[in-house]
Write an enzyme that holds these catalytic residues in place. Structure first.
Site, mmCIF file in Angstrom:
data_model
loop_
_atom_site.group_PDB
_atom_site.id
_atom_site.type_symbol
_atom_site.label_atom_id
_atom_site.label_comp_id
_atom_site.label_asym_id
_atom_site.label_seq_id
_atom_site.Cartn_x
_atom_site.Cartn_y
_atom_site.Cartn_z
ATOM 1 N N LYS A 1 17.592 8.038 16.887
ATOM 2 C CA LYS A 1 16.968 7.074 17.797
ATOM 3 C C LYS A 1 15.484 6.860 17.524
ATOM 4 C CE LYS A 1 20.393 7.667 21.405
ATOM 5 N NZ LYS A 1 20.681 7.855 22.843
ATOM 6 N N ALA B 1 13.098 16.467 24.645
ATOM 7 C CA ALA B 1 12.083 15.415 24.509
ATOM 8 C C ALA B 1 12.283 14.612 23.233
ATOM 9 C CB ALA B 1 10.684 16.026 24.534
ATOM 10 N N GLY C 1 27.747 12.308 31.639
ATOM 11 C CA GLY C 1 27.033 11.480 30.681
ATOM 12 C C GLY C 1 27.543 10.065 30.572
ATOM 13 N N ARG D 1 6.773 17.805 20.450
ATOM 14 C CA ARG D 1 7.514 16.665 20.987
ATOM 15 C C ARG D 1 7.094 16.378 22.423
ATOM 16 N NH1 ARG D 1 13.975 17.156 19.944
ATOM 17 N NH2 ARG D 1 14.091 16.346 17.817
ATOM 18 N N ASN E 1 17.819 2.512 20.905
ATOM 19 C CA ASN E 1 19.260 2.747 20.803
ATOM 20 C C ASN E 1 20.035 1.455 20.589
ATOM 21 O OD1 ASN E 1 19.153 1.674 23.438
ATOM 22 N ND2 ASN E 1 20.810 2.996 24.161
#
Length: 280
Positions: A80, A142, A253, A170, A101
């Site tokens: 990503k 992150a 998710g 990050r 994305n």
């Protein structure tokens, strides 16, 4: 774009192509969710999974972008952040998230990058009865998705967001990028133990494999803490199973992807295309 039954059974020489890129890619749910949308809209289009190894990402993406009937790309772990480099135009969400994305080919030939991870995740929380506004949230991870979710949670009005990652660089990168909109509500967190958050989010890849360690121990959380995972397959990750067995509310998710479907439709112009039109 021509009208047909859509989906793999109706592929013709006029079929428009979309690909979802990942490494691995077996876990992606986008094809099974978006191909029925193509069929419902009567579009001659198909979304296929493409395994793009990290070391070959540039070759894979550039090859697809040079393919004349590829209209768009979806991107999943771990690409990503890197995928931003393959678009000439970035949305504000991409600039805030540091990742993308979704990429589309615009009529002028340039590729436009967008990020729906954060907005999709927040919309899923709200729809499930867990609005993040005014809440204390700890976000573990992150990376590409984590950065997008962090930005969306800040914009959604969380009271405090603790960001945790084994790679502290990050975390600092995300903190610096979001400092202008966070208003002091975004902080580097420590590895969660008996965390005091109202919502705990796993935005790491831990849970994709059955032998992965837990990203944090949900049994040490306070009663009522919402435990959210962004992993879509398996749906019941070890983290969510453990949290549920401890009596904690869980958030799966697939909510994030479900609430991205309308955004994908609009982004790729799926409502507007007619037979023979170029992507809009």
């Amino acid at each position: 774009m021509s009208h047909s039954a859509g989906g793999p059974q109706g592929i013709t020489g006029r079929t428009r192509l979309f690909a979802v890129l990942g490494d691995p890619v077996r876990q992606v749910r986008a094809p099974e969710m978006l191909n029925p949308v193509f069929a419902e809209l009567g579009l001659d289009a198909v979304l296929v999974p493409v395994h793009a190894p990290v070391a070959r990402l540039s070759e894979v993406v550039r090859g697809l972008q040079w393919t004349g009937n590829v209209d768009g790309l979806l991107v999943t772990v771990p690409h990503k952040a890197a995928a931003r480099d393959f678009a000439e135009v970035h949305s504000e969400a991409v600039r805030l998230a540091g990742s993308t994305n979704a990429l589309r080919r615009d009529p002028d030939g340039r590729w436009y990058a967008e990020n729906f991870d954060g907005t999709g995740f927040v919309a899923g929380l709200v729809a499930a009865g867990h609005p993040p506004a005014g809440k204390r949230v700890t976000l573990v991870g992150a990376g590409g998705a984590g950065g997008a979710i962090a930005a969306a949670l800040v914009l959604a009005g969380v009271a405090r967001l603790n960001l945790v990652d084994v790679d502290r660089a990050r975390v600092r990168t995300v903190l610096d990028r979001l400092s202008g909109i966070a208003g002091g509500r975004l902080h580097e967190g420590t590895p969660p133990a008996g965390d005091t958050a109202d919502v705990m989010v796993n935005a790491t890849p831990l849970g994709l494999r059955t032998d992965d360690p837990l990203p944090f121990d949900p049994t040490r959380l306070a009663p009522g803490t919402v435990v959210a995972d962004i992993i879509m397959s398996p749906r019941e990750t070890r983290l969510l199973r453990t949290a549920a067995s401890h009596g904690l509310p869980v958030h799966h998710g697939d909510h994030m992807l479900t609430h991205q479907l309308r955004l994908y439709r609009d982004f790729f112009g799926l409502y507007r295309r007619q037979d023979g039109e170029q992507p809009a």
